[in-house]
Design a protein around this motif. Structure first.
Motif, PDB file in Angstrom:
ATOM      1  N   MET A  40       5.709  16.463   7.306  1.00 13.76           N
ATOM      2  CA  MET A  40       6.338  15.336   6.625  1.00 13.76           C
ATOM      3  C   MET A  40       6.964  15.780   5.300  1.00 13.76           C
ATOM      4  O   MET A  40       8.035  15.359   4.936  1.00 13.76           O
ATOM      5  CB  MET A  40       5.276  14.309   6.287  1.00 13.76           C
ATOM      6  CG  MET A  40       5.303  13.012   6.916  1.00 13.76           C
ATOM      7  SD  MET A  40       5.770  12.537   8.468  1.00 13.76           S
ATOM      8  CE  MET A  40       4.447  11.355   8.740  1.00 13.76           C
ATOM      9  N   THR A  41       6.247  16.648   4.592  1.00 18.69           N
ATOM     10  CA  THR A  41       6.792  17.057   3.297  1.00 18.69           C
ATOM     11  C   THR A  41       6.933  18.581   3.271  1.00 18.69           C
ATOM     12  O   THR A  41       6.602  19.235   2.300  1.00 18.69           O
ATOM     13  CB  THR A  41       5.894  16.597   2.142  1.00 18.69           C
ATOM     14  OG1 THR A  41       4.565  17.065   2.397  1.00 18.69           O
ATOM     15  CG2 THR A  41       5.884  15.102   2.026  1.00 18.69           C
ATOM     16  N   ARG A  63       8.378   8.738  -2.149  1.00 20.89           N
ATOM     17  CA  ARG A  63       7.011   8.186  -2.139  1.00 20.89           C
ATOM     18  C   ARG A  63       7.150   6.680  -2.084  1.00 20.89           C
ATOM     19  O   ARG A  63       7.656   6.062  -3.029  1.00 20.89           O
ATOM     20  CB  ARG A  63       6.246   8.589  -3.402  1.00 20.89           C
ATOM     21  CG  ARG A  63       6.025  10.070  -3.554  1.00 20.89           C
ATOM     22  CD  ARG A  63       5.080  10.624  -2.502  1.00 20.89           C
ATOM     23  NE  ARG A  63       5.276  12.064  -2.341  1.00 20.89           N
ATOM     24  CZ  ARG A  63       5.328  12.706  -1.178  1.00 20.89           C
ATOM     25  NH1 ARG A  63       5.215  12.035  -0.044  1.00 20.89           N
ATOM     26  NH2 ARG A  63       5.504  13.994  -1.131  1.00 20.89           N
ATOM     27  N   SER A  64       6.791   6.104  -0.957  1.00 25.58           N
ATOM     28  CA  SER A  64       7.057   4.699  -0.685  1.00 25.58           C
ATOM     29  C   SER A  64       5.784   4.017  -0.188  1.00 25.58           C
ATOM     30  O   SER A  64       4.947   4.654   0.437  1.00 25.58           O
ATOM     31  CB  SER A  64       8.162   4.630   0.391  1.00 25.58           C
ATOM     32  OG  SER A  64       8.120   3.421   1.095  1.00 25.58           O
ATOM     33  N   PRO A  65       5.632   2.703  -0.463  1.00 33.39           N
ATOM     34  CA  PRO A  65       4.484   1.981   0.102  1.00 33.39           C
ATOM     35  C   PRO A  65       4.610   1.784   1.612  1.00 33.39           C
ATOM     36  O   PRO A  65       3.641   1.403   2.262  1.00 33.39           O
ATOM     37  CB  PRO A  65       4.526   0.634  -0.636  1.00 33.39           C
ATOM     38  CG  PRO A  65       5.923   0.480  -1.121  1.00 33.39           C
ATOM     39  CD  PRO A  65       6.466   1.855  -1.329  1.00 33.39           C
ATOM     40  N   HIS A  66       5.800   2.038   2.182  1.00 33.43           N
ATOM     41  CA  HIS A  66       5.982   1.848   3.631  1.00 33.43           C
ATOM     42  C   HIS A  66       5.425   3.047   4.392  1.00 33.43           C
ATOM     43  O   HIS A  66       5.983   4.135   4.347  1.00 33.43           O
ATOM     44  CB  HIS A  66       7.462   1.679   3.978  1.00 33.43           C
ATOM     45  CG  HIS A  66       8.133   0.516   3.324  1.00 33.43           C
ATOM     46  ND1 HIS A  66       7.612  -0.757   3.346  1.00 33.43           N
ATOM     47  CD2 HIS A  66       9.286   0.420   2.624  1.00 33.43           C
ATOM     48  CE1 HIS A  66       8.415  -1.578   2.694  1.00 33.43           C
ATOM     49  NE2 HIS A  66       9.437  -0.890   2.232  1.00 33.43           N
ATOM     50  N   ARG A  67       4.302   2.833   5.091  1.00 31.64           N
ATOM     51  CA  ARG A  67       3.683   3.922   5.850  1.00 31.64           C
ATOM     52  C   ARG A  67       4.101   3.894   7.300  1.00 31.64           C
ATOM     53  O   ARG A  67       3.911   4.848   8.042  1.00 31.64           O
ATOM     54  CB  ARG A  67       2.148   3.832   5.765  1.00 31.64           C
ATOM     55  CG  ARG A  67       1.615   3.970   4.356  1.00 31.64           C
ATOM     56  CD  ARG A  67       1.853   5.379   3.819  1.00 31.64           C
ATOM     57  NE  ARG A  67       2.004   5.368   2.381  1.00 31.64           N
ATOM     58  CZ  ARG A  67       1.013   5.582   1.504  1.00 31.64           C
ATOM     59  NH1 ARG A  67      -0.177   5.873   1.929  1.00 31.64           N
ATOM     60  NH2 ARG A  67       1.251   5.542   0.201  1.00 31.64           N
ATOM     61  N   ASP A  83      13.857   1.233   1.280  1.00 34.64           N
ATOM     62  CA  ASP A  83      13.742   0.849   2.689  1.00 34.64           C
ATOM     63  C   ASP A  83      13.433   2.081   3.538  1.00 34.64           C
ATOM     64  O   ASP A  83      13.722   2.111   4.728  1.00 34.64           O
ATOM     65  CB  ASP A  83      15.007   0.127   3.181  1.00 34.64           C
ATOM     66  CG  ASP A  83      16.259   0.962   3.017  1.00 34.64           C
ATOM     67  OD1 ASP A  83      16.203   2.021   2.376  1.00 34.64           O
ATOM     68  OD2 ASP A  83      17.314   0.559   3.550  1.00 34.64           O
ATOM     69  N   MET A  84      12.836   3.091   2.892  1.00 33.55           N
ATOM     70  CA  MET A  84      12.474   4.312   3.621  1.00 33.55           C
ATOM     71  C   MET A  84      10.951   4.418   3.720  1.00 33.55           C
ATOM     72  O   MET A  84      10.212   3.874   2.911  1.00 33.55           O
ATOM     73  CB  MET A  84      12.951   5.565   2.883  1.00 33.55           C
ATOM     74  CG  MET A  84      14.390   5.588   2.478  1.00 33.55           C
ATOM     75  SD  MET A  84      14.598   4.692   0.886  1.00 33.55           S
ATOM     76  CE  MET A  84      15.642   5.851   0.011  1.00 33.55           C
ATOM     77  N   LEU A  85      10.524   5.189   4.726  1.00 33.46           N
ATOM     78  CA  LEU A  85       9.100   5.462   4.913  1.00 33.46           C
ATOM     79  C   LEU A  85       8.622   6.483   3.896  1.00 33.46           C
ATOM     80  O   LEU A  85       9.402   7.312   3.403  1.00 33.46           O
ATOM     81  CB  LEU A  85       8.866   6.017   6.321  1.00 33.46           C
ATOM     82  CG  LEU A  85       9.010   5.022   7.466  1.00 33.46           C
ATOM     83  CD1 LEU A  85       9.007   5.754   8.809  1.00 33.46           C
ATOM     84  CD2 LEU A  85       7.884   4.006   7.422  1.00 33.46           C
ATOM     85  N   ASP A  86       7.331   6.440   3.601  1.00 36.79           N
ATOM     86  CA  ASP A  86       6.714   7.452   2.745  1.00 36.79           C
ATOM     87  C   ASP A  86       6.929   8.842   3.360  1.00 36.79           C
ATOM     88  O   ASP A  86       6.757   9.015   4.570  1.00 36.79           O
ATOM     89  CB  ASP A  86       5.212   7.153   2.639  1.00 36.79           C
ATOM     90  CG  ASP A  86       4.542   8.020   1.591  1.00 36.79           C
ATOM     91  OD1 ASP A  86       5.079   8.117   0.472  1.00 36.79           O
ATOM     92  OD2 ASP A  86       3.486   8.603   1.885  1.00 36.79           O
TER      93      ASP A  86
END
Lengths: 161, 161
Positions: free
Chosen positions: A1-2, B17-21, B120-123
């Protein structure tokens, strides 16, 4: 992922046909406006991906600065010859990933070719993606940082625009 | 110049780094609004490229749909379940080059990390480029094709929004 070493490979979906044959032809710096007309020509096998695109007045075009080499993290740009700025705070072509982003006006479509206005790319520029332009940030909500300051300085010096 | 087989290799400049998992967390379809806050984290060696970015209220983020595979030239999208549309006339993630484009609001910067709103992106999403947002197309000049039609149909059916 990273995985910071992972790379992504992209293949152009088509090419820009533009009256701009040379970088010097393209308006740059303060007050630059782009009215050039030309076409976005897709690869034949991708034509179906244009279905219903005619209804949009404006498109985002993502493309490759294919005549730019390497990158500079901080550099001088035509809009402000006094202070250098970070590459992610400017539209410099010498970027870590040499992707350009333009908004063009869609004039018409013939098969796999889109007639557009507002080209700021050179003839033969590879296109990576086309997306519909759906909404913008209202002008009253925008702060434009060093760009606004550079424009203001020019105005005070009597330079136009 | 127009070598249709030529590919371009890109390496992420950083990660979201996003809250969307999970994809299901991200608002989609009619009336979707994006208010999620998080950060754009650059690779340490690229930090200098952020110089002067603090002055801009909004940024373009170009990123990779890294959890999407393959592409479809024509497909159904959440906004319009009646008619399929071409991939270049939609924001479908299954694109020939899986590049996403978002406009985010810049809230602040700490070193190589940008705090932003409107994700609007995933973590873990890889970032390809960041550009300052300088101007938009005024709403009164926009035509929004099938998107406007789908919204209108929903309104007539009493569906909100």
């Amino acid at each position: 992922m990273t995985d910071e070493e992972a790379t992504v490979e992209m293949r152009p979906i088509g090419f820009v046909r533009s009256p701009h044959r040379d970088k010097a032809d393209i308006p740059k710096g303060p007050g630059a406006e782009h009215h050039a007309e030309g076409t976005l020509e897709l690869r034949p096998e991708l034509e179906a991906g244009l279905q219903d695109i005619e209804g949009f007045s404006h498109l985002y075009v993502l493309w490759v600065f294919d005549r730019s080499e390497g990158y500079e993290l901080v550099s001088q740009v035509p809009l402000d010859l006094e202070t250098p700025h970070g590459v992610f705070a400017s539209r410099s072509p010498r970027r870590p990933n040499a992707i350009g982003l333009s908004v063009v006006e869609l004039l018409g479509r013939e098969g796999r070719s889109l007639r557009v206005r507002g080209l700021d790319m050179l003839d033969g520029t590879p296109i990576l993606d086309i997306k519909p332009y759906l909404s913008g940030v209202p002008a009253e909500k925008l702060r434009r940082g060093w760009v606004a300051e550079a424009e203001e300085r020019r105005k005070q010096k009597g330079q136009v625009p």
